[in-house]
Write an enzyme that holds these catalytic residues in place. Structure first.
Site, PDB file in Angstrom:
ATOM      1  N   HIS A  66       0.757  -1.267  -0.025  1.00 23.82           N
ATOM      2  CA  HIS A  66       0.063   0.140  -0.032  1.00 23.82           C
ATOM      3  C   HIS A  66       1.003   1.318   0.138  1.00 23.82           C
ATOM      4  O   HIS A  66       0.551   2.337   0.024  1.00 23.82           O
ATOM      5  CB  HIS A  66      -0.881   0.003   1.342  1.00 23.82           C
ATOM      6  CG  HIS A  66      -0.392   0.357   2.517  1.00 23.82           C
ATOM      7  ND1 HIS A  66       0.063  -0.774   3.401  1.00 23.82           N
ATOM      8  CD2 HIS A  66      -0.265   1.425   3.160  1.00 23.82           C
ATOM      9  CE1 HIS A  66       0.453  -0.192   4.398  1.00 23.82           C
ATOM     10  NE2 HIS A  66       0.304   1.120   4.274  1.00 23.82           N
ATOM     11  N   ASP A 110       0.037  -7.665   1.611  1.00 26.65           N
ATOM     12  CA  ASP A 110       0.446  -6.193   1.684  1.00 26.65           C
ATOM     13  C   ASP A 110       1.756  -6.305   1.767  1.00 26.65           C
ATOM     14  O   ASP A 110       2.694  -5.965   2.894  1.00 26.65           O
ATOM     15  CB  ASP A 110      -0.351  -5.445   2.938  1.00 26.65           C
ATOM     16  CG  ASP A 110       0.004  -3.827   2.728  1.00 26.65           C
ATOM     17  OD1 ASP A 110       0.478  -3.659   1.694  1.00 26.65           O
ATOM     18  OD2 ASP A 110      -0.060  -3.242   3.764  1.00 26.65           O
ATOM     19  N   SER A 204       4.449   2.370   8.144  1.00 31.21           N
ATOM     20  CA  SER A 204       3.695   1.404   7.336  1.00 31.21           C
ATOM     21  C   SER A 204       4.981   0.929   6.454  1.00 31.21           C
ATOM     22  O   SER A 204       5.760   1.925   5.897  1.00 31.21           O
ATOM     23  CB  SER A 204       2.531   1.606   6.242  1.00 31.21           C
ATOM     24  OG  SER A 204       1.433   1.894   6.991  1.00 31.21           O
TER      25      SER A 204
END
Length: 248
Positions: A66, A110, A204
């Site tokens: 992402h 992910d 992230s």
């Protein structure tokens, strides 16, 4: 009364105002030489978004899918990303390879490999991080750590310097009860719900490190910054990683 004093000290802490990982502290400069700082443009967004990542080959960074953008730039060897440190190496990404089954709606798979335009120069500021092997076992209660330049809870303030935090692995049930799409086969649950320690927005793509091995990738969690949070389980993707690395 004790709880009030703890909350008050957190609210007044200069370190908290500086924007650290929730419940963490500033890392010793260059103590995590595998860390990568990613700036990317997402659908002509401005200013650029940012994520974390980590170097697994001289020309490859592992991160979250992402964190994909039309252009991605990687900074290695950084501690303070707001300064131009002599240790830093800025390298553009030539090719981004998200997992072919990444699903943004269900948060599955992910994970993404970034091929750099040229090899990074290995030195005391820039080093590789080991990926998990069959002998690297995990268990609930094991203490791991995460690091990043992500924001403090419910604030748009980002830290200048790398922050780190210790996180305990949790039984899968802790995340299954909180996240409808949690998959224990491909995800890890980390962060004690009884403590205020967590990764947050902007972290992230960074690694969850257990005994000097990257076991997870910072993935997602509740918007209030509470624990536990979900991490991509790297061991589940080792066949894909190895196969892709042979091709790029």
């Amino acid at each position: 009364m004790l709880l009030f004093l703890v909350l008050l000290s957190f609210a007044l802490s200069p370190r908290a105002e500086a924007g650290e990982i929730i419940g963490g502290h500033e890392a010793k400069p260059h103590s995590r030489p595998y860390m990568a700082y990613l700036e990317y443009i997402y659908e002509k967004s401005y200013p650029p978004q940012h994520c974390g990542g980590f170097l697994i080959r001289e020309d490859v960074v592992l991160t979250a899918a992402h964190c994909h953008g039309s252009t991605i730039n990687v900074t290695l060897g950084a501690h303070n990303v707001k300064q131009k440190e002599r240790s830093q190496q800025d390298i553009p990404v030539s090719k981004a390879i998200p997992h072919p089954k990444y699903n943004a709606k269900t948060f599955s798979n992910d994970i993404m490999l970034l091929k750099l335009k040229h090899n990074a120069k290995m030195n005391k500021y820039v080093k590789l991080l080991k990926l998990p092997g069959s002998r690297n076992k995990l268990w609930p209660g094991q203490v791991c750590s995460a690091a990043g330049w992500g924001q403090v809870a419910l604030s748009e303030t980002f830290p200048d310097s790398l922050q780190e935090v210790e996180l305990k692995l949790q039984a899968d049930e802790e995340c299954e009860s909180r996240f409808i799409h949690y998959n224990p086969k491909t995800q890890l649950c980390a962060g004690d719900p009884k403590t205020r320690k967590a990764t947050f927005k902007g972290d992230s793509g960074g690694p969850l490190v257990c005994k000097d091995v990257a076991q997870g990738i910072v993935h997602y969690g509740k918007n209030d910054g509470s624990s536990p949070r979900v991490y991509t389980r790297i061991s589940s993707f080792m066949p894909w990683i190895k196969n892709t690395l042979r091709k790029i």
